[in-house]
Design a protein around this motif. Structure first.
Motif, PDB file in Angstrom:
ATOM      1  N   ARG A 122     -19.077  12.898  51.119  1.00  0.00           N
ATOM      2  CA  ARG A 122     -20.030  11.869  50.707  1.00  0.00           C
ATOM      3  C   ARG A 122     -19.260  10.679  50.158  1.00  0.00           C
ATOM      4  O   ARG A 122     -18.051  10.762  49.879  1.00  0.00           O
ATOM      5  CB  ARG A 122     -20.967  12.393  49.610  1.00  0.00           C
ATOM      6  N   ALA A 123     -19.981   9.587  49.987  1.00  0.00           N
ATOM      7  CA  ALA A 123     -19.413   8.434  49.294  1.00  0.00           C
ATOM      8  C   ALA A 123     -19.618   8.610  47.790  1.00  0.00           C
ATOM      9  O   ALA A 123     -20.611   9.178  47.346  1.00  0.00           O
ATOM     10  CB  ALA A 123     -20.082   7.156  49.770  1.00  0.00           C
ATOM     11  N   ASN A 124     -18.661   8.138  47.010  1.00  0.00           N
ATOM     12  CA  ASN A 124     -18.815   8.118  45.562  1.00  0.00           C
ATOM     13  C   ASN A 124     -19.799   7.000  45.218  1.00  0.00           C
ATOM     14  O   ASN A 124     -19.533   5.828  45.481  1.00  0.00           O
ATOM     15  CB  ASN A 124     -17.456   7.860  44.906  1.00  0.00           C
ATOM     16  N   GLU A 125     -20.939   7.359  44.645  1.00  0.00           N
ATOM     17  CA  GLU A 125     -22.017   6.393  44.450  1.00  0.00           C
ATOM     18  C   GLU A 125     -21.789   5.435  43.286  1.00  0.00           C
ATOM     19  O   GLU A 125     -22.552   4.488  43.109  1.00  0.00           O
ATOM     20  CB  GLU A 125     -23.346   7.131  44.259  1.00  0.00           C
ATOM     21  N   ASN A 126     -20.760   5.666  42.460  1.00  0.00           N
ATOM     22  CA  ASN A 126     -20.462   4.719  41.389  1.00  0.00           C
ATOM     23  C   ASN A 126     -19.870   3.448  41.986  1.00  0.00           C
ATOM     24  O   ASN A 126     -19.068   3.503  42.918  1.00  0.00           O
ATOM     25  CB  ASN A 126     -19.488   5.335  40.388  1.00  0.00           C
ATOM     26  N   GLN A 127     -20.255   2.294  41.443  1.00  0.00           N
ATOM     27  CA  GLN A 127     -19.791   1.011  41.964  1.00  0.00           C
ATOM     28  C   GLN A 127     -19.029   0.283  40.866  1.00  0.00           C
ATOM     29  O   GLN A 127     -19.571  -0.562  40.156  1.00  0.00           O
ATOM     30  CB  GLN A 127     -20.971   0.184  42.485  1.00  0.00           C
ATOM     31  N   GLY A 128     -17.768   0.652  40.715  1.00  0.00           N
ATOM     32  CA  GLY A 128     -16.936   0.090  39.661  1.00  0.00           C
ATOM     33  C   GLY A 128     -16.341  -1.253  40.029  1.00  0.00           C
ATOM     34  O   GLY A 128     -16.483  -1.759  41.143  1.00  0.00           O
ATOM     35  N   ASN A 178     -29.784  13.057  45.381  1.00  0.00           N
ATOM     36  CA  ASN A 178     -28.847  11.995  45.742  1.00  0.00           C
ATOM     37  C   ASN A 178     -28.315  11.250  44.529  1.00  0.00           C
ATOM     38  O   ASN A 178     -27.178  10.776  44.535  1.00  0.00           O
ATOM     39  CB  ASN A 178     -29.508  10.993  46.695  1.00  0.00           C
ATOM     40  N   THR A 179     -29.133  11.112  43.499  1.00  0.00           N
ATOM     41  CA  THR A 179     -28.725  10.323  42.338  1.00  0.00           C
ATOM     42  C   THR A 179     -28.153  11.161  41.210  1.00  0.00           C
ATOM     43  O   THR A 179     -27.792  10.623  40.174  1.00  0.00           O
ATOM     44  CB  THR A 179     -29.916   9.512  41.795  1.00  0.00           C
ATOM     45  N   ASN A 180     -28.013  12.463  41.417  1.00  0.00           N
ATOM     46  CA  ASN A 180     -27.481  13.322  40.355  1.00  0.00           C
ATOM     47  C   ASN A 180     -26.140  13.949  40.734  1.00  0.00           C
ATOM     48  O   ASN A 180     -25.793  15.018  40.236  1.00  0.00           O
ATOM     49  CB  ASN A 180     -28.493  14.403  39.979  1.00  0.00           C
ATOM     50  N   ASN A 181     -25.407  13.268  41.608  1.00  0.00           N
ATOM     51  CA  ASN A 181     -24.046  13.693  41.957  1.00  0.00           C
ATOM     52  C   ASN A 181     -23.969  15.145  42.406  1.00  0.00           C
ATOM     53  O   ASN A 181     -23.014  15.864  42.082  1.00  0.00           O
ATOM     54  CB  ASN A 181     -23.087  13.465  40.783  1.00  0.00           C
ATOM     55  N   VAL A 182     -24.964  15.604  43.137  1.00  0.00           N
ATOM     56  CA  VAL A 182     -24.923  16.959  43.688  1.00  0.00           C
ATOM     57  C   VAL A 182     -23.969  16.959  44.887  1.00  0.00           C
ATOM     58  O   VAL A 182     -24.082  16.140  45.790  1.00  0.00           O
ATOM     59  CB  VAL A 182     -26.336  17.416  44.109  1.00  0.00           C
ATOM     60  N   ASP A 183     -22.999  17.869  44.872  1.00  0.00           N
ATOM     61  CA  ASP A 183     -21.985  17.910  45.932  1.00  0.00           C
ATOM     62  C   ASP A 183     -22.491  18.587  47.196  1.00  0.00           C
ATOM     63  O   ASP A 183     -22.015  18.294  48.290  1.00  0.00           O
ATOM     64  CB  ASP A 183     -20.743  18.665  45.445  1.00  0.00           C
ATOM     65  N   LEU A 184     -23.417  19.523  47.040  1.00  0.00           N
ATOM     66  CA  LEU A 184     -23.892  20.300  48.190  1.00  0.00           C
ATOM     67  C   LEU A 184     -25.262  20.874  47.871  1.00  0.00           C
ATOM     68  O   LEU A 184     -25.546  21.215  46.716  1.00  0.00           O
ATOM     69  CB  LEU A 184     -22.896  21.426  48.507  1.00  0.00           C
ATOM     70  N   VAL A 185     -26.102  20.987  48.909  1.00  0.00           N
ATOM     71  CA  VAL A 185     -27.420  21.603  48.759  1.00  0.00           C
ATOM     72  C   VAL A 185     -27.442  22.900  49.552  1.00  0.00           C
ATOM     73  O   VAL A 185     -26.995  22.943  50.708  1.00  0.00           O
ATOM     74  CB  VAL A 185     -28.533  20.658  49.247  1.00  0.00           C
ATOM     75  N   CYS A 186     -27.945  23.953  48.922  1.00  0.00           N
ATOM     76  CA  CYS A 186     -28.122  25.246  49.586  1.00  0.00           C
ATOM     77  C   CYS A 186     -29.628  25.510  49.684  1.00  0.00           C
ATOM     78  O   CYS A 186     -30.302  25.702  48.668  1.00  0.00           O
ATOM     79  CB  CYS A 186     -27.432  26.356  48.805  1.00  0.00           C
TER      80      CYS A 186
END
Length: 771
Positions: free
Chosen positions: A736-742, A93-101
């Motif tokens: 997903r949501a973009n987890e960066n909070q600019g 979740n914290t490493n910007n993974v777009d998809l899990v297989c």
């Protein structure tokens, strides 16, 4: 071990995908098991085929020491430690993974029927595609429960046989539309004569029967040895090669008992000289040569409940003559005379078929050719593309998925329930210079520096905080006003926009939009703030910068400036020059609308882009204050059209802003993603103003609909606002949501929340006076 990329016989140009980072969960080489081989080959194949996609692996360790993994392995799970599964979810979740297989096999995960993997899947925030390596027709209660939840948590399921798809539907009640049939991948091997490799193993001039794979008692090798006397009576030059180490789990529990039993059986049958054991886990490079040397490949498994077999897929794709027992996968793969099927535990039938194939070379070679041609669609580059199609489909479909248990209260039914004001992240993003532009997750990103755009937004938020009585408002406003002051270039009469972290301006003149937004902020300070200490600086700066907006060509710059001019003129209505600039810019906006308006396209330009609602918002303000009915009518009409356009299909559907990944050109395809917080903020501001002008409750509902987008009433049912930090995520991607909070996102949320609070306060005051 050679990489898949190195093994490819046919070279190809890498392709591209919008999915930039994939995490593969399973086992991984050098662990010795079929799942490890499959996961490694799939991961390496996609990495080779898609050069813009980063593939990382998260294997499961069954021994405390783990394995000497390659660099692609980024995180290791411990089979029986459920906490490691939670940690793996956090890592993904914290490493910007777009998809899990996920490679699912009951036996590789801890817990009853491998249930530990559920702890990981439940916490993931990205799409999940699961490849099912075992699908039981008669599962026990635990096996059924685990597979049903894996299926429910997965966006798509991959099976490697038609039988597997049927079982999923009939036994586990999975919808057909969720299942993709993708064949087991195989190396791209040439169609070679078996004699080519025989000298490598000292069997030149011999007829070679082959079985390979990790050895265990369910493989049925004893039935081939039992068939050998009859085969050798007809063909004395036959040898039987058994390639593969004993399965590590079997070694730990039973040692080499099964292999020794096979050796004793060969001695009893008098065929020990024709049975050759290769007791080691062979690399793919070696395996290719073993397969190449085989005249007939045999899989004599003991029961039908096997939905896939990598060893059978490899040999079929290499164009080998194959004899197998009728387990599920073999029946499907060897149909249409691509191989021969014999009954379980029937050495006599097995001997008969071996002899039959050796008797008829023409039949054997025809079978080989059919198998080889069938296997062309199974080579790894083809399979990698099929998987990426599934990944893209999962990502596109994720927007329709609502996480179990997540609900958002509609604010039109609970009008007083606005989130509490939390300024922690706003403070966190600022230093003595101003507010920093971007964040990596919640940490300020110094590399991106500062912008006038964001500091102007922050100045507006500070002014709204003052209206609500915040004790921090003056300190915050002073900092952001100082930045805007420093951004003004008196030589050009325009604002600079970008400043690096070393406080160096990166341009002489900033964008037209940043100039308009600075005027918006200054006008808001002058019109709303009751702090004299701010007025002198803001007033001088507003006066100096106002002429600079007139030569601009950006409609959004005009709109931002008009909103600021409106705020300014509420207090300084006698300023003739400000009124003239307002009249000029508002006239331009109205002319644009009248030029571009069609019944099906009620807008100011040929395209909808960013901060769209600011355009009708500006016209509404000018139409009321100038006054000009044509402007008011145009503002209401265009805002109503935009509101209808930015709503999900249902009449009461959620807010769906125009995506920034392509926007929306008239006659073209509308971009659904990436959805940005500034769109919701602009819509709320415009709708609140429409409500004040018309008194129509519809606009209050539209404002709340747009605000609820922040709270999770959106395409993915995911919250964009983060109540734990007070920050706001940078947008909504397809999955997903973009987890960066600019800064822009956080300020968009805060401005929206503050405007809604002020509107509610004003409404309550009106209601109180009417009592």
């Amino acid at each position: 071990m050679m990489s898949v990329k190195e093994r490819l016989v046919t070279k190809h140009n890498p392709t591209h995908s919008t999915i930039k980072r994939i995490g593969f969960i399973g086992n991984y080489l050098p662990r010795q098991c079929g799942i490890a081989t499959f996961t490694t080959d799939l991961c390496e194949s996609i990495a080779a085929e898609y050069d813009g996609t980063t593939c990382i692996a998260l294997p499961v360790n069954d021994i405390e020491a783990g394995y000497a993994y390659p660099a692609r392995v980024r995180f290791e799970l411990t089979e029986k430690d459920i906490e490691s599964y939670h940690r793996a979810a956090d890592f993904l979740n914290t490493n910007n993974v777009d998809l899990v297989c996920l490679q699912h096999e009951y036996g590789i995960f801890g817990g009853r029927a491998g249930s530990h993997i559920l702890a990981l899947l439940r916490e993931l925030r990205m799409p999940i595609v699961t490849t099912l390596h075992t699908i039981l027709r008669e599962p026990d209660a635990d096996q059924r429960r685990v597979l049903e939840e894996v299926a429910a948590l997965s966006d798509r399921l991959v099976v490697m046989s038609k039988r597997g798809a049927e079982f999923l539907q009939e036994v586990y009640h999975v919808e057909r539309e969720k299942i993709d049939l993708v064949p087991h991948g195989i190396p791209d091997l040439p169609f070679v004569d078996p004699s080519f490799h025989k000298d490598l193993f000292g069997v030149e001039g011999k007829t070679v029967l082959l079985s390979f794979g990790l050895l265990s008692a369910n493989k049925g090798i004893e039935n081939v040895i039992a068939a050998l006397p009859a085969i050798l009576a007809r063909y004395p030059n036959v040898v039987y090669m058994i390639v593969g180490a004993t399965h590590p789990h079997v070694v730990r529990t039973d040692g080499e008992t099964y292999r020794l039993s096979l050796q004793w059986m060969a001695q009893e049958k008098g065929v020990e000289g024709q049975v050759i054991f290769y007791n080691r886990f062979v690399s793919l490079e070696e395996l290719v040569k073993f397969i190449g040397a085989a005249d007939i490949y045999i899989t004599p498994y003991l029961n039908p409940a096997q939905i896939v077999s990598g060893t059978l897929a490899y040999t079929l794709g290499a164009g080998k003559a194959v004899i197998s027992t009728p387990y599920w996968y073999a029946e499907e793969m060897l149909a249409e005379e691509r191989g021969v099927v014999v009954p379980f535990r029937d050495p006599a039938a097995l001997a008969e078929q071996v002899i039959g194939l050796l008797d008829s070379e023409a039949k054997r070679h025809a079978m080989r050719k059919r198998a080889y041609l069938f296997g062309r669609k199974m080579i790894w580059p083809q399979v990698a593309r099929r998987y990426m199609e599934t990944f893209e489909r999962a990502r596109a479909e994720r927007r329709h998925f609502t996480p179990p248990g997540f609900t958002v209260k509609a604010l039109d039914k609970h009008p007083g329930e606005l989130p509490p004001l939390k300024l922690d992240h706003l403070r966190h993003m600022a230093d003595e210079t101003g507010i920093l532009q971007h964040a990596i997750f919640t940490v300020p990103n110094y590399h991106e520096g500062y912008t006038t755009d964001d500091n102007a937004r922050a100045l507006m938020v500070s002014t709204l905080l003052e209206e609500l009585g915040s004790s921090e408002a003056l300190e915050l406003a002073s900092r952001y006003l100082a930045f805007v002051w420093y951004a003004f270039n008196p030589e050009t009469r325009r604002f600079r926009n970008f400043m690096d972290y070393q406080r160096r301006w990166l341009e002489i003149t900033g964008s037209e939009d940043s100039h308009g937004r600075a005027l918006c902020a200054l006008g808001t300070v002058l019109g709303r703030s009751n702090t004299p200490a701010l007025h002198s600086m803001a007033g001088w700066l507003f006066e100096q910068a106002l002429p600079g907006i007139v030569p601009t060509t950006s409609p959004r710059a005009w709109a931002f400036a008009l909103i600021g001019i409106h705020e300014y003129l509420k207090r300084f209505g006698g300023d003739r020059r400000a009124s003239q600039v307002r009249e000029e810019l508002a006239g331009r906006l109205l002319a644009l609308y009248q030029t571009h308006r069609l019944d099906e396209w009620r807008w100011y330009e040929e395209a909808l882009a960013y901060c769209n609602a600011a355009l009708p918002h500006a016209l509404l303000l000018c139409g009321q204050s100038m006054p000009n009915n044509a402007m008011t009518d145009a503002g209401l009409e265009s805002l109503g059209w935009l509101a209808d356009l930015q709503r999900a299909d249902a009449v009461g559907g959620h807010f769906v802003p125009i995506g920034s990944n392509g926007f929306y050109r008239r006659g073209g395809k509308r971009a659904r993603f990436d959805q940005q917080p500034v769109e919701a903020q602009a819509m709320v501001s415009a709708c609140l103003e429409a409500g004040r002008i018309t008194g129509d409750k519809r606009w209050r509902k539209e404002a709340r609909r747009a605000f609820e987008w922040f709270l999770g009433r959106n395409d993915l049912s995911l919250p964009i606002y983060d109540p734990t930090t007070g920050g706001c995520r940078d947008g909504l991607h397809p999955d997903r949501a973009n987890e960066n909070q600019g800064a822009e996102s956080t300020l968009a949320f805060l401005q929206t929340l503050l405007e809604l609070r002020l509107a509610e306060n004003a409404l309550q005051s009106v209601e109180a006076r009417s009592l």
